[in-house]
Design a protein around this motif. Sequence first.
Motif, PDB file in Angstrom:
ATOM      1  N   ASN A   1      -3.123  16.084  -9.178  1.00 39.97           N
ATOM      2  CA  ASN A   1      -3.055  17.544  -9.151  1.00 39.97           C
ATOM      3  C   ASN A   1      -2.091  18.062  -8.072  1.00 39.97           C
ATOM      4  OD1 ASN A   1      -4.441  17.245  -6.740  1.00 39.97           O
ATOM      5  ND2 ASN A   1      -6.377  18.077  -7.520  1.00 39.97           N
ATOM      6  N   GLY A   2      -1.534  17.157  -7.252  1.00 42.19           N
ATOM      7  CA  GLY A   2      -0.559  17.537  -6.231  1.00 42.19           C
ATOM      8  C   GLY A   2      -1.153  18.150  -4.981  1.00 42.19           C
ATOM      9  N   LYS A   3      -2.488  18.218  -4.892  1.00 44.53           N
ATOM     10  CA  LYS A   3      -3.123  18.887  -3.757  1.00 44.53           C
ATOM     11  C   LYS A   3      -3.391  17.961  -2.576  1.00 44.53           C
ATOM     12  CE  LYS A   3      -5.165  22.524  -6.516  1.00 44.53           C
ATOM     13  NZ  LYS A   3      -6.380  23.175  -6.971  1.00 44.53           N
ATOM     14  N   LYS A   4      -3.237  16.667  -2.761  1.00 42.73           N
ATOM     15  CA  LYS A   4      -3.500  15.727  -1.675  1.00 42.73           C
ATOM     16  C   LYS A   4      -2.337  14.738  -1.600  1.00 42.73           C
ATOM     17  CE  LYS A   4      -7.103  12.690   0.054  1.00 42.73           C
ATOM     18  NZ  LYS A   4      -8.422  12.116  -0.201  1.00 42.73           N
ATOM     19  N   ILE A   5      -1.740  14.631  -0.412  1.00 39.94           N
ATOM     20  CA  ILE A   5      -0.611  13.726  -0.212  1.00 39.94           C
ATOM     21  C   ILE A   5      -0.882  12.905   1.043  1.00 39.94           C
ATOM     22  CG2 ILE A   5       1.854  13.569   0.271  1.00 39.94           C
ATOM     23  CD1 ILE A   5       2.114  16.270  -1.260  1.00 39.94           C
ATOM     24  N   ASN A   6      -0.857  11.593   0.889  1.00 39.41           N
ATOM     25  CA  ASN A   6      -1.060  10.686   2.016  1.00 39.41           C
ATOM     26  C   ASN A   6       0.208   9.868   2.228  1.00 39.41           C
ATOM     27  OD1 ASN A   6      -3.620  11.666   1.672  1.00 39.41           O
ATOM     28  ND2 ASN A   6      -4.625   9.697   1.775  1.00 39.41           N
ATOM     29  N   ILE A   7       0.533   9.638   3.486  1.00 34.57           N
ATOM     30  CA  ILE A   7       1.760   8.921   3.850  1.00 34.57           C
ATOM     31  C   ILE A   7       1.380   7.712   4.702  1.00 34.57           C
ATOM     32  CG2 ILE A   7       3.997   9.090   4.991  1.00 34.57           C
ATOM     33  CD1 ILE A   7       3.576  12.238   4.646  1.00 34.57           C
ATOM     34  N   TYR A   8       1.919   6.556   4.343  1.00 36.48           N
ATOM     35  CA  TYR A   8       1.654   5.323   5.083  1.00 36.48           C
ATOM     36  C   TYR A   8       2.972   4.595   5.327  1.00 36.48           C
ATOM     37  CZ  TYR A   8      -3.046   6.300   3.476  1.00 36.48           C
ATOM     38  OH  TYR A   8      -4.238   6.929   3.214  1.00 36.48           O
ATOM     39  N   GLN A   9       3.115   4.074   6.537  1.00 41.04           N
ATOM     40  CA  GLN A   9       4.268   3.236   6.845  1.00 41.04           C
ATOM     41  C   GLN A   9       4.117   1.943   6.057  1.00 41.04           C
ATOM     42  OE1 GLN A   9       6.863   4.021   8.966  1.00 41.04           O
ATOM     43  NE2 GLN A   9       5.942   6.026   9.219  1.00 41.04           N
ATOM     44  N   LYS A  10       5.194   1.468   5.484  1.00 43.06           N
ATOM     45  CA  LYS A  10       5.134   0.228   4.703  1.00 43.06           C
ATOM     46  C   LYS A  10       4.644  -0.934   5.564  1.00 43.06           C
ATOM     47  CE  LYS A  10       7.674  -2.937   1.798  1.00 43.06           C
ATOM     48  NZ  LYS A  10       8.943  -3.494   1.445  1.00 43.06           N
ATOM     49  N   ASN A  11       5.085  -0.983   6.816  1.00 36.42           N
ATOM     50  CA  ASN A  11       4.721  -2.101   7.679  1.00 36.42           C
ATOM     51  C   ASN A  11       3.295  -2.001   8.238  1.00 36.42           C
ATOM     52  OD1 ASN A  11       5.015  -0.109   9.596  1.00 36.42           O
ATOM     53  ND2 ASN A  11       6.747  -1.057  10.643  1.00 36.42           N
ATOM     54  N   GLU A  12       2.549  -0.953   7.904  1.00 33.31           N
ATOM     55  CA  GLU A  12       1.147  -0.820   8.332  1.00 33.31           C
ATOM     56  C   GLU A  12       0.197  -1.628   7.470  1.00 33.31           C
ATOM     57  OE1 GLU A  12       0.144   3.325   8.189  1.00 33.31           O
ATOM     58  OE2 GLU A  12       1.087   3.765  10.100  1.00 33.31           O
ATOM     59  N   GLY A  13       0.691  -2.143   6.348  1.00 30.68           N
ATOM     60  CA  GLY A  13      -0.196  -2.855   5.429  1.00 30.68           C
ATOM     61  C   GLY A  13       0.519  -3.965   4.699  1.00 30.68           C
ATOM     62  N   VAL A  14      -0.180  -4.531   3.728  1.00 31.62           N
ATOM     63  CA  VAL A  14       0.400  -5.630   2.953  1.00 31.62           C
ATOM     64  C   VAL A  14       1.300  -5.075   1.851  1.00 31.62           C
ATOM     65  CG1 VAL A  14      -1.527  -7.193   3.437  1.00 31.62           C
ATOM     66  CG2 VAL A  14      -1.569  -5.809   1.377  1.00 31.62           C
ATOM     67  N   SER A  15       2.282  -5.847   1.507  1.00 30.83           N
ATOM     68  CA  SER A  15       3.236  -5.452   0.469  1.00 30.83           C
ATOM     69  C   SER A  15       2.663  -5.733  -0.917  1.00 30.83           C
ATOM     70  CB  SER A  15       4.536  -6.236   0.644  1.00 30.83           C
ATOM     71  OG  SER A  15       4.289  -7.616   0.390  1.00 30.83           O
ATOM     72  N   GLU A  16       3.346  -5.243  -1.920  1.00 22.63           N
ATOM     73  CA  GLU A  16       2.969  -5.533  -3.309  1.00 22.63           C
ATOM     74  C   GLU A  16       2.987  -7.039  -3.540  1.00 22.63           C
ATOM     75  OE1 GLU A  16       4.744  -4.993  -7.836  1.00 22.63           O
ATOM     76  OE2 GLU A  16       5.579  -3.779  -6.235  1.00 22.63           O
ATOM     77  N   ALA A  17       4.023  -7.707  -3.044  1.00 20.32           N
ATOM     78  CA  ALA A  17       4.148  -9.159  -3.231  1.00 20.32           C
ATOM     79  C   ALA A  17       2.976  -9.896  -2.596  1.00 20.32           C
ATOM     80  CB  ALA A  17       5.469  -9.652  -2.652  1.00 20.32           C
ATOM     81  N   LYS A  18       2.582  -9.464  -1.400  1.00 20.69           N
ATOM     82  CA  LYS A  18       1.448 -10.105  -0.711  1.00 20.69           C
ATOM     83  C   LYS A  18       0.152  -9.845  -1.480  1.00 20.69           C
ATOM     84  CE  LYS A  18      -0.781 -12.189   2.613  1.00 20.69           C
ATOM     85  NZ  LYS A  18      -0.794 -13.623   2.709  1.00 20.69           N
ATOM     86  N   ALA A  19      -0.033  -8.652  -2.004  1.00 21.27           N
ATOM     87  CA  ALA A  19      -1.229  -8.334  -2.794  1.00 21.27           C
ATOM     88  C   ALA A  19      -1.301  -9.247  -4.019  1.00 21.27           C
ATOM     89  CB  ALA A  19      -1.229  -6.862  -3.207  1.00 21.27           C
ATOM     90  N   LYS A  20      -0.183  -9.442  -4.692  1.00 16.30           N
ATOM     91  CA  LYS A  20      -0.145 -10.352  -5.850  1.00 16.30           C
ATOM     92  C   LYS A  20      -0.490 -11.776  -5.424  1.00 16.30           C
ATOM     93  CE  LYS A  20       3.433  -8.133  -8.661  1.00 16.30           C
ATOM     94  NZ  LYS A  20       4.807  -8.319  -9.174  1.00 16.30           N
ATOM     95  N   GLU A  21       0.070 -12.184  -4.295  1.00 13.74           N
ATOM     96  CA  GLU A  21      -0.157 -13.538  -3.777  1.00 13.74           C
ATOM     97  C   GLU A  21      -1.647 -13.767  -3.489  1.00 13.74           C
ATOM     98  OE1 GLU A  21       1.013 -15.518   0.383  1.00 13.74           O
ATOM     99  OE2 GLU A  21       2.740 -14.718  -0.731  1.00 13.74           O
ATOM    100  N   VAL A  22      -2.310 -12.798  -2.877  1.00 13.35           N
ATOM    101  CA  VAL A  22      -3.738 -12.905  -2.567  1.00 13.35           C
ATOM    102  C   VAL A  22      -4.539 -13.084  -3.856  1.00 13.35           C
ATOM    103  CG1 VAL A  22      -5.753 -11.629  -1.705  1.00 13.35           C
ATOM    104  CG2 VAL A  22      -3.632 -11.648  -0.389  1.00 13.35           C
ATOM    105  N   VAL A  23      -4.230 -12.279  -4.875  1.00  9.98           N
ATOM    106  CA  VAL A  23      -4.965 -12.352  -6.137  1.00  9.98           C
ATOM    107  C   VAL A  23      -4.665 -13.673  -6.851  1.00  9.98           C
ATOM    108  CG1 VAL A  23      -5.236 -11.283  -8.414  1.00  9.98           C
ATOM    109  CG2 VAL A  23      -5.144  -9.862  -6.378  1.00  9.98           C
ATOM    110  N   LYS A  24      -3.413 -14.093  -6.839  1.00 14.17           N
ATOM    111  CA  LYS A  24      -3.035 -15.345  -7.509  1.00 14.17           C
ATOM    112  C   LYS A  24      -3.642 -16.576  -6.845  1.00 14.17           C
ATOM    113  CE  LYS A  24       1.481 -14.154  -9.438  1.00 14.17           C
ATOM    114  NZ  LYS A  24       2.922 -14.424  -9.335  1.00 14.17           N
ATOM    115  N   SER A  25      -4.036 -16.467  -5.594  1.00 15.38           N
ATOM    116  CA  SER A  25      -4.543 -17.625  -4.875  1.00 15.38           C
ATOM    117  C   SER A  25      -5.850 -18.166  -5.476  1.00 15.38           C
ATOM    118  CB  SER A  25      -4.725 -17.321  -3.393  1.00 15.38           C
ATOM    119  OG  SER A  25      -5.757 -16.384  -3.218  1.00 15.38           O
ATOM    120  N   SER A  26      -6.517 -17.353  -6.277  1.00 19.54           N
ATOM    121  CA  SER A  26      -7.713 -17.865  -6.958  1.00 19.54           C
ATOM    122  C   SER A  26      -7.281 -18.511  -8.272  1.00 19.54           C
ATOM    123  CB  SER A  26      -8.701 -16.738  -7.222  1.00 19.54           C
ATOM    124  OG  SER A  26      -8.220 -15.902  -8.236  1.00 19.54           O
ATOM    125  N   ASP A  27      -8.082 -19.428  -8.756  1.00 19.71           N
ATOM    126  CA  ASP A  27      -7.754 -20.143  -9.992  1.00 19.71           C
ATOM    127  C   ASP A  27      -7.969 -19.296 -11.238  1.00 19.71           C
ATOM    128  OD1 ASP A  27      -7.129 -22.389  -8.530  1.00 19.71           O
ATOM    129  OD2 ASP A  27      -9.130 -23.272  -8.727  1.00 19.71           O
TER     130      ASP A  27
END
Length: 165
Positions: A90-116
């Motif tokens: 709805n455009g009423k809420k906007i949150n801003i995060y520094q990329k280096n404050e958290g894990v990247s998309e690639a790291k998120a995929k890696e965490v999920v892929k680590s399970s069989d």
Amino acid sequence: MERKMRSRKRSKRLRIVGGISAVLCVIFVLYSLAVSPMRRAHDQAFELAQKYASLKDDEKFYHYNRTQTYYTLLGTNKKGQKIYVIVAQNGKKINIYQKNEGVSEAKAKEVVKSSDKVKKITHVALGLHKNKPTWEVSYLNQYGNLCYDLLDFKSGKIIKTIQNI
């Protein structure tokens, strides 16, 4: 007689080419109609991100849809910092995060892929879950069933798993 046969062959070819052209036009129009809502959502989110987060360009666009819908842009702000801007539908809420404050998309995929259990990752998006930035990773498990993992953006830990949807 030969001239008539050539003329018939030519008109048959023109009908075939015309038919193929018509089919291609219909496919193009249907494709444009299918992607236009997401294109519009991107454009509106980018406009808000420019205004409220000083985003000057965007590299990636995410569509997150859990209990609420969010559109997230990864880009560079005027200070040259890489940021994620999460915009509520709805455009009423906007949150801003520094990329280096958290894990990247690639790291998120890696965490999920680590399970069989993961056969193929189908979608990754950053949004808000319980007002916290969260990666949503959907995938097909070894049985071909759709599953979701939600990962905390800051720690990269799995906070929720939904199996066999």
